[in-house]
Design a protein around this motif. Structure first.
Motif, PDB file in Angstrom:
ATOM      1  N   VAL A 625       0.847  -1.203   0.000  1.00 22.83           N
ATOM      2  CA  VAL A 625       0.000   0.000   0.000  1.00 22.83           C
ATOM      3  C   VAL A 625       0.879   1.249   0.000  1.00 22.83           C
ATOM      4  CG1 VAL A 625      -1.620   1.365   1.381  1.00 22.83           C
ATOM      5  CG2 VAL A 625      -2.004  -1.088   1.064  1.00 22.83           C
ATOM      6  N   ARG A 626       1.905   1.244   0.834  1.00 22.92           N
ATOM      7  CA  ARG A 626       2.843   2.372   0.867  1.00 22.92           C
ATOM      8  C   ARG A 626       3.616   2.465  -0.446  1.00 22.92           C
ATOM      9  NH1 ARG A 626       6.694   5.307   4.117  1.00 22.92           N
ATOM     10  NH2 ARG A 626       8.789   5.127   3.229  1.00 22.92           N
ATOM     11  N   ASP A 627       4.094   1.321  -0.943  1.00 23.34           N
ATOM     12  CA  ASP A 627       4.886   1.313  -2.170  1.00 23.34           C
ATOM     13  C   ASP A 627       4.093   1.856  -3.360  1.00 23.34           C
ATOM     14  OD1 ASP A 627       6.804   0.141  -0.595  1.00 23.34           O
ATOM     15  OD2 ASP A 627       6.538  -1.873  -1.425  1.00 23.34           O
ATOM     16  N   LEU A 628       2.815   1.519  -3.424  1.00 25.80           N
ATOM     17  CA  LEU A 628       1.977   1.997  -4.523  1.00 25.80           C
ATOM     18  C   LEU A 628       1.912   3.520  -4.535  1.00 25.80           C
ATOM     19  CD1 LEU A 628      -0.972  -0.571  -4.358  1.00 25.80           C
ATOM     20  CD2 LEU A 628       0.597  -0.250  -6.276  1.00 25.80           C
ATOM     21  N   SER A 633       3.626   8.380  -7.218  1.00 27.69           N
ATOM     22  CA  SER A 633       3.958   9.794  -7.026  1.00 27.69           C
ATOM     23  C   SER A 633       5.326  10.165  -7.578  1.00 27.69           C
ATOM     24  CB  SER A 633       3.925  10.139  -5.534  1.00 27.69           C
ATOM     25  OG  SER A 633       5.007   9.500  -4.854  1.00 27.69           O
ATOM     26  N   GLY A 634       6.122   9.156  -7.916  1.00 24.47           N
ATOM     27  CA  GLY A 634       7.469   9.425  -8.391  1.00 24.47           C
ATOM     28  C   GLY A 634       8.487   9.633  -7.291  1.00 24.47           C
ATOM     29  N   LEU A 635       8.114   9.411  -6.041  1.00 26.88           N
ATOM     30  CA  LEU A 635       9.031   9.619  -4.916  1.00 26.88           C
ATOM     31  C   LEU A 635       9.835   8.376  -4.561  1.00 26.88           C
ATOM     32  CD1 LEU A 635       6.750  11.675  -2.473  1.00 26.88           C
ATOM     33  CD2 LEU A 635       8.771  12.511  -3.693  1.00 26.88           C
ATOM     34  N   LEU A 636       9.431   7.214  -5.049  1.00 25.62           N
ATOM     35  CA  LEU A 636      10.015   5.956  -4.589  1.00 25.62           C
ATOM     36  C   LEU A 636      11.517   5.876  -4.850  1.00 25.62           C
ATOM     37  CD1 LEU A 636       9.495   3.105  -3.416  1.00 25.62           C
ATOM     38  CD2 LEU A 636       9.194   2.320  -5.771  1.00 25.62           C
ATOM     39  N   ASP A 637      12.276   5.579  -3.795  1.00 25.72           N
ATOM     40  CA  ASP A 637      13.702   5.264  -3.902  1.00 25.72           C
ATOM     41  C   ASP A 637      13.800   3.748  -4.052  1.00 25.72           C
ATOM     42  OD1 ASP A 637      16.352   4.564  -3.415  1.00 25.72           O
ATOM     43  OD2 ASP A 637      16.664   6.135  -1.921  1.00 25.72           O
ATOM     44  N   ARG A 638      14.307   3.269  -5.175  1.00 21.53           N
ATOM     45  CA  ARG A 638      14.289   1.844  -5.497  1.00 21.53           C
ATOM     46  C   ARG A 638      15.561   1.107  -5.075  1.00 21.53           C
ATOM     47  NH1 ARG A 638      10.294   0.612  -9.867  1.00 21.53           N
ATOM     48  NH2 ARG A 638       9.006   2.478 -10.067  1.00 21.53           N
TER      49      ARG A 638
END
Length: 810
Positions: A625-628, A633-638
Motif C-alpha cells: 500500500v505504501r509502495d503503490l 507519485s514518483g518519490l520511490l527510492d528503489r
C-alpha cells in the motif's frame, strides 16, 4: 469430531425416525455387519478425534472395551437402546447442522440409520477387532496424478497448461463456467503487483495493451521475474515466516542494528533463484556445510529472529528454552505445515505427534550456539569513505589550530593528549589546559569545536550478522519437559523426527541440523513439497489450495483440489525446486488470467470461489500500500537491500516507552519501500499495523485482511500519503500545464493502469473546479492563481489515491 457432553434430548432420536428418508424396507431390516457397515463410518467420521491416542471428551471408539468405558459424559452407546445413546443425539442434524463431527458435514441419513440399527441390535463388536484412525490426507505419499482429459467447449477454460486441466475438470463436475479472461490492462497490473509488488508504468501498460505478439504475455512474466524487485516482493513473504524484526522484543526490546543483513540475504537468494531445498538447508544448517561461505553462515539468521528477553534479572535458561520451542514450532509450521507446538506440554490432541517427538526435534536446536559473523558490504565501505572525505577538511583546519599549541618540554601526559587530538581520538583535556592558562578562552573555544567534530567522525563498518554455530563443548542434554515446564525433566531424548514421517537418514551417530534440513526434502516426505507449492499458490490467488497454510493436520482445511496440489508438488521437485519456474508455470495458466469480477458469470454458485471459476480480488498488503503511493507519485527510492529506514513519526508515538529513539531518515532514503521500515516490536510503525502487518512475535503464514475506517483515515491523512498526492499533483501540473483532461488521463494510468471513464473524468473535473473556486472565496485574489491550481490538483490526486481500486489487486 465426537466429543461427548450432555446435549440433545431423547426426543431428537425419536424425531430421527420421522425425518430420515424412507429406505428400502428389505435393506432396513437387513442385519448390520460391523466390519462392512459400522467400522467404515467410525473410522472415517469419528476416529480422527476419538482413537486410542487422541480421546476428545475422554472418549475413544477404537475398540469394544473403549466404547464400554464411555467418556467424560458417561456412556456414549447404550446397547439395545438407541434413544438413550448420546452418540445418536450428537450426530443427528438439526436445521442441517449436527454437533458432531465438529467442523465437518453431518453424517448422511443412511449412515445414521446404520448406527441406529447397530445399537438397536445390541451394538455387537467382534472380538479382537481394533480400529485404526484413517491416515491423514497430508501424510499419504505424494503420487503424481494423471492430468485430466477435458473436452474443450466454447464456454470452458482454455487449456494452456496442466493446471487448467485440473481446474476445468472440477468446474465441469460442479456445473460451473469459468469467467472470461481479464483485459490486458488488468493482467499487466496483476502481474506487476504479484511478482514485484510495484505498479507498471503508463508506458509499460500501453505497450502491453498494444502488443499483439503471441508471446507478449510470457515476455512480461520473464522480465518481471528477472527484476531485482521480485526478490523484495517474495522476500517479504518469507520474512513473515521468519518473524523478522529489528529489535529483541519483550519490555527491553533492545535494537538489533544488524538484523538487516539476513533480510538482504533473503532478497538476494530469491533473486538468484536459489533452489528451495538449498534455500532451506542454508537457513537451518548453513554453518554445518563443508567449508561454509559467509552467505551460508548469514542464512542461519532465520532462527536468530526469535524474541529475546534482555531484561535484568530474568531467568536466562527459561527464555533460552522459549527460543528453542519457538524454533521447533516455526520449523514445523513453515516446512511441514504442522502445529507441532500443540505437543510441547502433552500429546498432540489432533495430529499423530507425541510430546516425546516434539522434544526430539527440540534436541536438534539445543546445542546450537549463537554467534556474530563480521560482514562488510561494498556499499558500507563506499559510504564510509565518502563520509570520511566530507569530514576531513574541517578536521584538518582544527588540526592546524591545535598545532599552534605544541611547545617544547611537554610532559608525557601532555604530549599524549596533544597527540590524541591530532590523531582524531577523544581527548583528556585537563593536562593540556594546565599548559595554557593564559589562553584559556581561545583554548576553550577550540576544545568545543574539536569535541563537536570528533562526535561526527564516521565510524568504520563493523556489521555483525546474527548466525548459528555448532556447540562443541559442554553439550546440553535434552529432556522431555513435563507439562512444558523446563525445570521438570522427563525422559532424556536425542535428536529425531516424528514416526509418522519417513525415517531420518544421518551422517553420524548423532543427528544434527543438517540431517534435519535434508530430511525435510527426503523424496518420501509427503509434506514439504505440498506445503511449499500451496504457499506459492496462496500468494498468487489470495488463498491456498489448502486454506490453512500452517496446518495440514486434522483440524486444518482439506485441499479443494487435492490432485492439483499433488501434481504441483511433484512438478516442484521436477523443476529442481525453482521458485521462479513454479511461479512462471502458475501465472501463465489460463486459471491465473481469469477476470476477478464476482459477477463475471451471472448466477454462479460457488461460495468463496473455492473451485476457482474466477480470480480473486483483494486489498494489497501493508508495505505494498505504501509502495503503490510512492511509486505512483514518483518519490520511490528503489535501492535494494541495506539498512532499515525510519520515516517520520509523530512524537507521541516514540514517547510511549524507554529506549524508543526514532532518528528520521533523510533525503530520498525515507522514500524507500515499506519492507525496509525499521520494525521495532514494541513500537511498530503504525501505518503497517493498521493494514494488518504481522507483529513478528511468531511466524506468520497468512496475513489477515481487515477493512476498517482507520485504514481509510490513514490513507487520507497520513503525512506520507498526503506528500505523495501533493508531489504527484505537482508533476501532473508541470507535465500537462492547463490541460486538465490530459492530466487526469495520466493520473489514471499511473495509479490504476487504465483510462478514466467519461463519468470519472467529469467528477474529477468538477472537483478540480470546485477547489479552485473555494480557494478563491476563502483566500482572496492571491489564492486564485498557481496556489489554487496546485491545491486543486492535489485534491484530485488524493481522490484517485483513495479509491479502493488503487490499493486492490484485481
Amino acid at each position: 469430531m465426537f466429543s461427548i457432553w450432555p446435549g440433545s434430548t431423547k426426543q431428537i432420536a425419536v424425531l430421527l425416525l420421522v425425518v430420515l428418508p424412507a429406505v428400502n424396507s428389505v435393506a432396513a431390516e437387513a442385519p448390520v455387519d460391523f466390519r462392512r457397515d459400522v467400522a467404515p463410518i467410525l473410522q472415517q467420521r469419528c476416529l480422527a478425534c476419538h482413537n486410542e491416542r487422541v480421546q476428545r471428551g475422554g472418549l475413544s471408539l477404537h475398540s469394544a472395551d473403549a466404547v464400554r468405558r464411555g467418556g467424560e459424559s458417561g456412556q456414549a452407546i447404550e446397547a439395545g437402546d438407541p434413544e438413550s445413546s448420546y452418540l445418536l443425539d450428537l450426530v443427528i442434524p438439526v436445521d442441517g447442522e449436527a454437533e458432531m463431527p465438529q467442523g465437518e458435514p453431518p453424517l448422511k441419513p443412511e449412515e445414521i440409520d446404520i448406527l441406529r440399527r447397530w445399537i438397536a441390535g445390541g451394538a455387537q463388536w467382534p472380538e479382537g477387532v481394533v480400529l485404526e484412525p484413517p491416515t491423514l490426507w497430508s501424510l499419504k505419499p505424494v503420487v503424481r496424478p494423471d492430468v485430466p482429459t477435458v473436452e474443450r467447449a466454447s464456454d470452458s477454460l482454455r487449456l494452456r497448461n496442466p493446471i487448467d486441466s485440473f481446474i476445468a475438470a472440477k468446474l465441469r463436475e460442479a456445473g460451473l463456467k469459468p469467467a472470461p479472461e481479464a483485459d490486458r490492462r488488468t493482467l499487466i497490473r496483476r502481474l506487476y503487483l504479484d511478482i514485484t509488488g510495484l505498479p507498471p508504468s503508463p508506458e509499460a501498460v500501453e505497450a502491453f495493451a498494444a502488443d499483439e505478439e503471441p508471446n507478449a504475455y510470457e515476455r512480461v512474466v520473464d522480465g518481471l521475474l528477472e527484476s531485482p524487485h521480485y526478490g523484495e516482493r517474495w522476500g517479504r513473504y518469507w520474512l513473515d515466516l521468519a518473524r523478522y524484526a529489528d529489535s529483541e522484543g519483550y519490555l527491553g526490546d533492545a535494537l538489533r542494528p544488524h538484523a538487516w543483513v539476513y533480510r538482504e540475504w533473503v532478497i538476494d537468494a530469491i533473486n538468484r533463484d536459489l533452489p528451495f531445498d538449498q534455500f532451506t538447508i542454508e537457513q537451518l544448517a548453513g554453518d554445518l556445510l563443508d567449508e561454509p561461505t559467509l552467505d551460508q553462515k548469514i542464512a542461519t539468521g532465520f532462527h536468530r529472529n526469535t524474541l529475546r528477553n534482555t531484561e535484568a534479572g530474568v531467568d536466562l535458561e527459561l527464555y533460552r528454552t522459549k527460543e528453542i520451542v519457538d524454533r521447533v514450532n516455526t520449523t514445523g509450521m513453515v516446512w511441514l505445515g504442522l502445529t507441532l507446538g500443540c505437543a510441547e506440554c502433552h500429546e498432540h490432541k489432533n495430529d499423530p505427534i507425541s510430546q516425546t517427538e516434539f522434544y526430539r526435534l527440540y534436541a536438534f536446536f539445543n546445542n546450537a550456539d549463537e554467534v556474530g559473523v563480521p560482514v562488510t558490504r561494498p556499499w558500507e565501505v563506499a559510504e564510509y569513505e565518502a563520509a570520511t572525505q566530507a569530514w576531513e577538511p574541517e578536521w584538518k583546519k582544527l588540526v592546524a589550530e591545535l598545532q599552534r599549541f605544541e611547545k617544547d618540554g611537554l610532559t608525557a601526559e601532555q604530549q599524549a593528549s596533544i597527540s590524541k587530538a591530532l590523531s582524531g581520538s577523544s581527548i583528556d583535556w585537563k593536562p593540556v589546559l594546565e599548559l595554557f592558562q593564559t589562553e584559556v578562552d581561545g583554548w576553550e573555544k577550540l576544545k568545543t569545536r574539536v569535541d563537536a567534530q570528533l562526535k561526527t567522525k564516521p565510524a568504520k563498518p563493523s556489521t555483525k550478522a546474527r548466525a548459528f554455530a555448532k556447540r562443541t563443548k559442554d553439550l546440553r542434554d535434552t529432556f522431555v519437559h513435563i507439562r512444558g515446564v523446563y525445570t521438570r525433566h522427563g525422559e532424556q531424548v536425542g535428536p529425531g523426527t516424528p514416526s509418522v514421517l519417513p525415517a531420518l537418514e544421518t551422517r553420524s551417530d548423532e543427528p544434527d541440523r543438517l540431517d534435519l534440513a535434508r530430511w525435510l526434502f527426503h523424496e518420501e516426505n509427503p509434506l514439504t513439497a505440498r506445503v511449499a507449492v500451496n504457499r506459492i499458490w496462496q500468494h498468487l490467488f489470495g488463498t491456498g489450495l489448502v486454506s490453512t497454510p500452517n496446518d495440514f493436520g486434522n483440524k486444518g482445511a482439506r485441499p479443494t483440489h487435492p490432485q492439483l496440489l499433488d501434481w504441483l508438488a511433484t512438478e516442484y521437485r521436477r523443476l529442481g525446486w525453482s521458485r521462479k519456474a513454479m511461479i512462471r508455470l502458475i501465472v501463465t495458466s489460463s486459471t491465473y488470467r481469469l477476470s476477478s469480477r464476482s459477477n463475471a458469470v451471472p448466477g454462479q454458485q460457488d461460495a468463496g470461489n473455492q473451485l476457482l471459476w474466477r480470480q480473486n480480488s483483494y486489498r494489497e498488503s501493508a508495505e505494498i500500500v505504501r509502495d503503490l503511493h510512492l511509486a505512483a507519485s514518483g518519490l520511490l527510492d528503489r535501492t535494494i537491500g541495506r539498512r532499515g529506514i525510519r520515516p517520520p513519526l509523530p512524537a507521541f508515538v516514540t514517547e510511549v516507552g524507554r529506549s524508543v529513539k526514532w532518528p528520521v531518515s533523510q533525503g530520498s532514503e525515507r522514500y524507500r519501500r515499506g519492507m525496509y521500515i525499521f520494525f521495532k516490536r514494541t513500537v511498530p510503525y503504525p501505518m503497517l499495523m493498521t493494514f494488518d502487518a504481522p507483529d513478528s512475535t511468531i511466524s506468520c503464514s497468512r496475513r489477515e485482511r481487515s477493512n476498517t475506517p482507520l485504514q481509510a483515515l490513514t490513507l487520507l491523512n497520513d503525512p506520507v500519503f498526503y506528500e505523495c498526492a501533493q508531489n504527484l499533483g505537482d508533476q501532473l501540473r508541470e507535465q500537462h500545464g492547463a490541460d486538465l483532461s490530459a492530466a487526469i488521463d495520466d493520473l489514471f494510468l499511473r495509479c490504476l493502469g487504465r483510462h478514466p471513464t467519461d463519468a470519472e473524468r467529469g467528477v474529477l473535473t468538477t472537483a478540480y473546479q470546485d477547489v479552485v473556486r473555494l480557494s478563491a472565496e476563502q483566500g482572496g485574489k492571491e489564492a486564485t492563481g498557481e496556489q489554487a491550481e496546485a491545491a486543486a490538483m492535489t485534491a484530485v490526486t488524493r481522490i484517485v489515491m483513495n479509491l479502493d481500486e488503487f490499493i486492490t489487486r484485481d
